[in-house]
Scaffold this active site. Sequence first.
Site, PDB file in Angstrom:
ATOM      1  N   HIS A 167       0.840  -1.200   0.000  1.00 34.65           N
ATOM      2  CA  HIS A 167       0.000   0.000   0.000  1.00 34.65           C
ATOM      3  C   HIS A 167       0.877   1.253   0.000  1.00 34.65           C
ATOM      4  CE1 HIS A 167      -3.091  -2.882   1.310  1.00 34.65           C
ATOM      5  NE2 HIS A 167      -3.959  -2.003   0.852  1.00 34.65           N
ATOM      6  N   LYS A 225      -0.410   4.871   4.436  1.00 32.82           N
ATOM      7  CA  LYS A 225      -1.265   3.926   5.169  1.00 32.82           C
ATOM      8  C   LYS A 225      -0.583   3.527   6.465  1.00 32.82           C
ATOM      9  CE  LYS A 225      -3.909  -0.371   4.673  1.00 32.82           C
ATOM     10  NZ  LYS A 225      -5.169   0.242   5.123  1.00 32.82           N
TER      11      LYS A 225
END
Length: 271
Positions: free
Chosen positions: A140, A144
């Site tokens: 990600h 995040k």
Amino acid sequence: MTIRVGIFGAGRFAAAIAEEIRNMNGPVAGILGEPQFSVAWMLHRGDRIPDRDVDVAIDASVGAAVEEHLEWALATGTPLVIGATGWDIPDIEARVGKRTGVLISPNFSFAVALMQRFAAELAAFADWFGEGELSLFEHHHSAKKDAPSGTAKALASAIVSASRKYRGWSLSGYQPDSLSIACLRAGSEVGTHRIVFDAPHEQMLIEHRARDRGLFAHGALKAARWILRRRGVFHMNDMVDEFLAGTRTREARHERRAVRAGCSDRDTVRQ
């Protein structure tokens, strides 16, 4: 029918939901007669929840705020779709009961829900095969915060539940009875999840990659529409199960009609 939506959160996911609603409310939606959505409110954390009624709320905020939003939904009887990750409410099913409908998903991709099914099947296959090991990889964007992702945890849970070998998952390297998960936080990646089956003579990969957040926004709105007339706690798998059950029912109905039509044709020939 216009479905009034309240959105908790003002980050990337929340913005994608608002954008998707704008796109869905275009001329085509009106022609098709589909229910349209409207954004009643969109809140930053700490903002007071308006008194305006909404048909459904979507929590696209942060894990620390979920309990407060759940309590509001229960107090007002408002259906709630929870897309925030990094939270844990062990007694959520008991608390919700039949007071309202709550749908929980760390990932609103229907393909990922299907991937969870594949994960369980692959775990059972690995047990039968007797060689090889399973692992998970997820990547990600660098902003995040939680790791592993909620989706990775859901995939790991599907594997562990179906496996005789794995009793849990681990981020700390190889352990014989733990599913290894590797996490990467770098760049602008929306979300990639990969299940790896690695055996001495072969390797199998099952991978899902989200192209943009519109995928999750579209799925979240489908979930919001689905939860409207339901009470209790549900997950994306429940939506997929309902769809697949409906598909099987329609297929069986078509088969029965085909059989009856075939019998009628044969009877006509005999006569």
